[in-house]
Design a protein around this motif. Structure first.
Motif, short mmCIF file in Angstrom:
data_model
loop_
_atom_site.label_atom_id
_atom_site.label_comp_id
_atom_site.label_asym_id
_atom_site.label_seq_id
_atom_site.Cartn_x
_atom_site.Cartn_y
_atom_site.Cartn_z
N GLU A 27 0.82 -1.22 0.00
CA GLU A 27 0.00 0.00 0.00
C GLU A 27 0.85 1.26 0.00
OE1 GLU A 27 -3.09 2.15 3.05
OE2 GLU A 27 -3.60 0.15 2.31
N LEU A 28 1.95 1.25 0.77
CA LEU A 28 2.79 2.44 0.87
C LEU A 28 3.67 2.63 -0.36
CD1 LEU A 28 3.86 2.14 4.62
CD2 LEU A 28 2.14 3.67 3.66
N GLY A 29 3.98 1.53 -1.05
CA GLY A 29 4.78 1.63 -2.26
C GLY A 29 6.27 1.74 -2.02
N THR A 30 6.72 1.68 -0.77
CA THR A 30 8.14 1.78 -0.45
C THR A 30 8.41 1.22 0.92
OG1 THR A 30 10.02 3.28 -0.16
CG2 THR A 30 7.84 4.12 0.46
N LYS A 31 9.66 0.73 1.11
CA LYS A 31 10.06 0.25 2.42
C LYS A 31 10.95 1.25 3.14
CE LYS A 31 10.02 -4.67 1.19
NZ LYS A 31 10.79 -5.94 1.17
N THR A 32 11.18 2.36 2.52
CA THR A 32 12.05 3.39 3.10
C THR A 32 11.22 4.60 3.47
OG1 THR A 32 12.52 4.30 0.92
CG2 THR A 32 14.01 2.58 1.73
N GLY A 33 11.88 5.65 3.93
CA GLY A 33 11.20 6.86 4.30
C GLY A 33 10.85 6.90 5.78
N PRO A 34 10.11 7.91 6.22
CA PRO A 34 9.79 8.06 7.64
C PRO A 34 8.93 6.92 8.16
CG PRO A 34 8.52 9.61 6.33
CD PRO A 34 9.53 8.99 5.40
N ALA A 35 8.98 6.71 9.48
CA ALA A 35 8.28 5.59 10.11
C ALA A 35 6.78 5.84 10.29
CB ALA A 35 8.91 5.30 11.48
N GLU A 36 6.39 7.11 10.41
CA GLU A 36 5.01 7.42 10.76
C GLU A 36 3.97 6.81 9.81
OE1 GLU A 36 7.47 9.44 11.02
OE2 GLU A 36 7.37 10.53 12.91
N PRO A 37 4.13 6.90 8.49
CA PRO A 37 3.11 6.30 7.61
C PRO A 37 2.93 4.80 7.84
CG PRO A 37 4.47 7.84 6.39
CD PRO A 37 5.13 7.67 7.72
N LEU A 38 4.04 4.09 8.07
CA LEU A 38 3.94 2.65 8.35
C LEU A 38 3.17 2.41 9.64
CD1 LEU A 38 4.66 -0.35 7.97
CD2 LEU A 38 6.82 0.13 9.17
N LEU A 39 3.48 3.17 10.66
CA LEU A 39 2.80 2.99 11.94
C LEU A 39 1.33 3.32 11.85
CD1 LEU A 39 5.52 4.49 14.35
CD2 LEU A 39 4.94 2.07 14.02
N ARG A 40 0.97 4.39 11.13
CA ARG A 40 -0.44 4.74 10.97
C ARG A 40 -1.20 3.64 10.23
NH1 ARG A 40 1.87 8.20 13.45
NH2 ARG A 40 1.50 6.53 14.94
N PHE A 41 -0.56 3.03 9.22
CA PHE A 41 -1.20 1.94 8.48
C PHE A 41 -1.45 0.75 9.42
CE2 PHE A 41 -0.67 -2.16 6.42
CZ PHE A 41 -1.64 -2.11 5.44
N LEU A 42 -0.45 0.38 10.21
CA LEU A 42 -0.59 -0.75 11.12
C LEU A 42 -1.65 -0.48 12.19
CD1 LEU A 42 3.19 -1.68 11.58
CD2 LEU A 42 1.47 -2.90 10.20
N GLU A 43 -1.74 0.78 12.62
CA GLU A 43 -2.79 1.15 13.59
C GLU A 43 -4.17 1.04 12.95
OE1 GLU A 43 -2.43 4.87 15.70
OE2 GLU A 43 -0.25 4.77 15.58
N ARG A 44 -4.29 1.56 11.74
CA ARG A 44 -5.58 1.58 11.06
C ARG A 44 -6.10 0.16 10.81
NH1 ARG A 44 -3.95 4.18 7.09
NH2 ARG A 44 -4.01 2.64 5.39
#
Length: 481
Positions: A30-47
């Motif tokens: 969904e994010l399209g990348t494994k790099t970058g800031p942590a917040e988008p990954l965390l928000r996805f896992l929370e959602r």
């Protein structure tokens, strides 16, 4: 804040077993990348409900510990108290939800408090009662050294939060919750455990509106410590009350007193005991003498409820309910009266009972022989104070006091017994025998319609006539005297 990026956070969460490979695959897709800031990954896992915001905050800080205790996964913090923090947790394999209370580190370094914590927890595991939060385990984490208690999770909230929404409860609902709480306290006492920290936050209200007590005996571990913004604990209040009344710690009547304060808050929405953080002010005797506050209480409180409350918070422990059985019985009587029930007599079954305070041996024998023939259960004592103690333990129908032989103590005891009967909503009648020089004492009791005053010379016929009016028996009714 952690310097970890999305990839680093993903590795940490996977290593901690908070997420699975399939969760991360879905996230990267969904994010399209494994790099970058942590917040988008965390928000996805929370959602997606894979991790909680509490877990996400810990991950973002790079914290590697505190995610699991006793095989349960910590989800989020529910509450913080003076001796520990409480978390909601689940069993990753079964989905079982529990609450975990973690002892604060400063108490974990005190051997005596740790022993007390573990002892109270183990006793709590033996308490199987619907109105007590069940303790499932007490243990220590081998890696972090943290001491913790695993408990039943109560879906709902505590009484303080409940009242913040409801403001106050109607009397029938308050009486029901009071009865449930007393039932839990009575069960704990059979195991030798008093609560020592009765207050609204320690009474949980489940989703089914059932009262459940929590934190038995754990107030002593905290020793009166508190966090900023935290509700004032009852530890100092208990000490102040018991010092003022000369009672030892652990007296169940202290729990009854503070439960009365909590009951007042249930039905009025207002605290009864003055709230202050000043330790010196909290120890003052006059703070616990609540008669004037009760008299100015909510005018909508029905008299039976007012009488129940007054007795629960009586300053003198001897004037309170002496055990939980008495208290539950009175709660039942008051509830029935509120629902239109009839005022219940002291002797609900069995023969009518009469307690006699008399020091003259010949008169004792005469009373015993005559009144037993009329079908009364007769109890006699030379000591007036024993009449009050007996009434508290087992109410009787009539108190006959011969002040001519026992003096003014007899009159004082009569007043106390009748006051107790009023508070318990029971029928008890008084017969007072005075000598000629005591005749003026009649003014103290003449305003009561349930007292007969007899001035010497007194005949047995006068006494039986009073009994025929107050507590007749078949044998007395058929007597031709």
């Amino acid at each position: 804040m952690s310097a970890l990026d999305a990839s680093g956070i993903a590795q940490l969460a996977r290593r901690l077993d908070l997420v699975g490979d399939d969760h991360l695959f879905e996230a990267w897709e969904e994010l399209g990348t494994k790099t970058g800031p942590a917040e988008p990954l965390l928000r996805f896992l929370e959602r997606k409900g894979i991790i909680t915001p509490w877990q996400a905050a810990k991950l973002l800080k790079g914290e590697k510990e505190g995610y699991f205790l006793g095989g349960y996964r910590m989800l989020y913090r529910i509450a913080a108290g003076s001796f520990g923090r409480v978390y909601r947790a689940d069993n990753p394999g079964t989905g079982e939800i529990v609450a975990i209370k973690v002892l604060r580190k400063r108490w974990g370094e005190d051997k005596r408090k740790v022993e007390s914590f573990e002892r109270e927890g183990k006793v709590g595991m033996a308490m199987q009662h619907p109105n007590i939060v069940q303790i499932l385990a007490v243990s220590r984490d081998a890696h972090t050294g943290q001491y913790y208690i695993i408990m039943e999770f109560v879906e709902g909230g505590n009484l303080k939060d409940f009242l913040s929404i409801r403001k106050k409860l109607d009397c029938p609902e308050g009486l029901r919750l009071l009865h449930e709480t007393v039932s839990g306290l009575a069960h704990a006492l059979t195991l030798g455990l008093t609560h020592r920290d009765i207050k609204p936050t320690n009474i949980l209200i489940s989703a089914t509106k059932t009262a459940k007590l929590v934190d038995f005996g754990l107030a002593e571990i905290a020793g009166g410590a508190k966090e900023e913004g935290e509700e004032v604990d009852r530890t100092v209040d208990y000490a102040g009350l018991e010092k003022a009344t000369g009672q030892k710690a652990g007296d169940p009547r202290s729990d009854i007193y503070f439960l009365g304060c909590t009951f007042h808050e249930m039905i009025t929405g207002r605290p009864l005991l003055t709230v202050t953080r000043d330790a010196k002010a909290r120890m003052q005797r006059q703070r616990f003498e609540l008669g004037s506050q009760i008299s100015r209480s909510d005018p909508d409180i029905p008299p039976p409820v007012h009488a129940l409350l007054s007795r629960m918070v009586a300053f003198d422990p001897a004037e309170r309910f002496q055990n939980y059985e008495q208290l539950m019985e009175t709660i039942d009587l008051v509830s029935k009266e509120l629902h239109g029930g009839r005022k219940t007599a002291a002797s609900q079954v069995g023969p009518k009972s009469i307690y006699i305070v008399e020091q003259n041996q010949k008169l004792q024998d005469a009373f015993r022989d005559k009144l037993k023939k009329y079908g009364y259960r007769v109890m006699i004592s030379m000591n007036a104070t024993q009449a009050l103690s007996r009434f508290q333990q087992q109410p009787y129908d009539v108190l006959l006091v011969d002040c001519g032989t026992v003096g003014v103590d007899g009159l004082d005891t009569l007043e106390k017994v009748l006051n107790q009967a009023d508070m318990k909503r029971l029928q008890c009648h008084g017969i007072v025998m005075l000598s000629e020089d005591q005749a003026h004492w009649a003014e103290r009791v003449n305003l009561r319609d349930n007292v007969t005053v007899l001035v010497r010379p007194v005949t047995m016929r006068q006494i039986t006539q009073a009994l025929a009016e107050f507590a007749p028996t078949e044998a007395l009714a058929s007597n031709d005297e």
